[in-house]
Design an enzyme around this catalytic site. Structure first.
Site, PDB file in Angstrom:
ATOM      1  N   SER A  34      -9.678   3.163  -0.726  1.00 43.07           N
ATOM      2  CA  SER A  34      -9.817   1.792  -0.238  1.00 43.07           C
ATOM      3  C   SER A  34      -8.979   1.608   1.010  1.00 43.07           C
ATOM      4  CB  SER A  34      -9.370   0.791  -1.311  1.00 43.07           C
ATOM      5  OG  SER A  34      -9.344  -0.532  -0.785  1.00 43.07           O
ATOM      6  N   TYR A  44      -2.810  -1.605  -7.317  1.00 37.15           N
ATOM      7  CA  TYR A  44      -4.141  -1.177  -6.875  1.00 37.15           C
ATOM      8  C   TYR A  44      -4.041  -0.442  -5.549  1.00 37.15           C
ATOM      9  CZ  TYR A  44      -9.036  -1.328  -5.476  1.00 37.15           C
ATOM     10  OH  TYR A  44     -10.308  -0.978  -5.064  1.00 37.15           O
TER      11      TYR A  44
END
Length: 272
Positions: A151, A161
């Site tokens: 990401s 995350y």
């Protein structure tokens, strides 16, 4: 469960690709684009009904073999079934897509540590184990591709995350350098905001996350990632806009971290 093709066969395919998180979003798109390119597909996800629907669609559209593996990849026993499939010498996997993953809607301190640990496992430990499981066979054949979804968030200090998504970037850079001369390529794709079910599952509206210009189509992200992998690139950042954002984040990350630290200290002081 295996769904047999209506035309063509495994013997005429380019190989077999295993895709995790394959029933929606980027995972389903990877499955479709790889199948359209001539790969037989092994689909891995938790929802059997959706798996079978995707498999039937792949067979109908592309005439490929679509094999279904229902598995929760954070469950040791179920993950072992997927690892065993990746080890198979009789029906080898030539392309692995580590796509399964999710985020948590609440802040770190509001989540249970068990929830945080499960997210870390699916984003880092699972692709580690699956990549290792497929590696031996690929090395013996002298060819193979491992593509892992990271990401753009990996470039910013945005909680667990973000931290977990740095793993596939670092690992893919190393593994690509380590094994490329032996015929294997490792690629991490680092997209930004993508139009999938990801944010809806968190209960977050897209308009609340980012302006329209920052959203990418899943089909574009997957095409870009597959093209980067075919060219042997260790990292794929889809679109010019996100390449610019990625470069800017590298420059500004130290400043962001200083700002976060100062804001945190100020909040602690005001709360004491």
């Amino acid at each position: 469960m295996t769904i047999q093709p209506s035309r063509s066969s495994a013997s005429t395919a380019r190989g077999t690709a295993l895709v995790t998180g394959a029933t929606s979003g980027l995972g389903a798109e990877f499955a479709h684009q790889l199948a359209s390119g001539g790969y037989n597909i092994v689909l891995v996800a938790r929802d059997l009904a959706r798996l079978e629907a995707v498999a039937a669609d792949l067979r109908s559209r592309y005439g490929v073999t679509a094999e279904v593996l229902k598995a929760d990849l954070t469950n040791v026993d179920e993950r072992a079934i997927v690892e065993q499939r990746l080890h198979s010498a009789d029906a080898p996997i030539s392309y692995l897509v580590n796509n399964a993953g999710y985020g948590l809607a609440q802040e770190f301190e509001s989540n249970s540590i068990d929830d945080e640990e499960r997210m870390l496992e699916i984003l880092a430990t699972v692709p580690l184990r699956l990549s290792h499981a497929v590696l031996g066979g690929m090395l013996s054949r002298g060819s193979g591709t491992v593509l892992t979804v990271a990401s753009i968030a990996a470039g910013a200090p945005l909680g667990l995350y973000s931290a977990a998504k740095t793993w596939p970037l670092s690992f893919s850079r190393w593994a690509n350098a380590q094994y490329r001369h032996r015929g294997l390529t490792f690629t991490a794709v680092a997209p930004g905001f993508v139009r999938t079910e990801f944010h809806a599952r968190l209960g977050i509206e897209r308009a609340d996350m980012a302006p329209k210009w920052m959203w990418l189509d899943a089909s574009f992200v997957v095409r870009s990632a597959l093209r980067s992998a075919a060219r042997g690139r260790a990292v794929s950042v889809p679109s010019v806009r996100y390449k610019l954002i990625w470069a800017l984040m590298k420059v500004t990350q130290p400043l962001i971290m200083v700002f976060v630290a100062r804001a945190s200290r100020a909040a602690s002081a005001n709360g004491s």
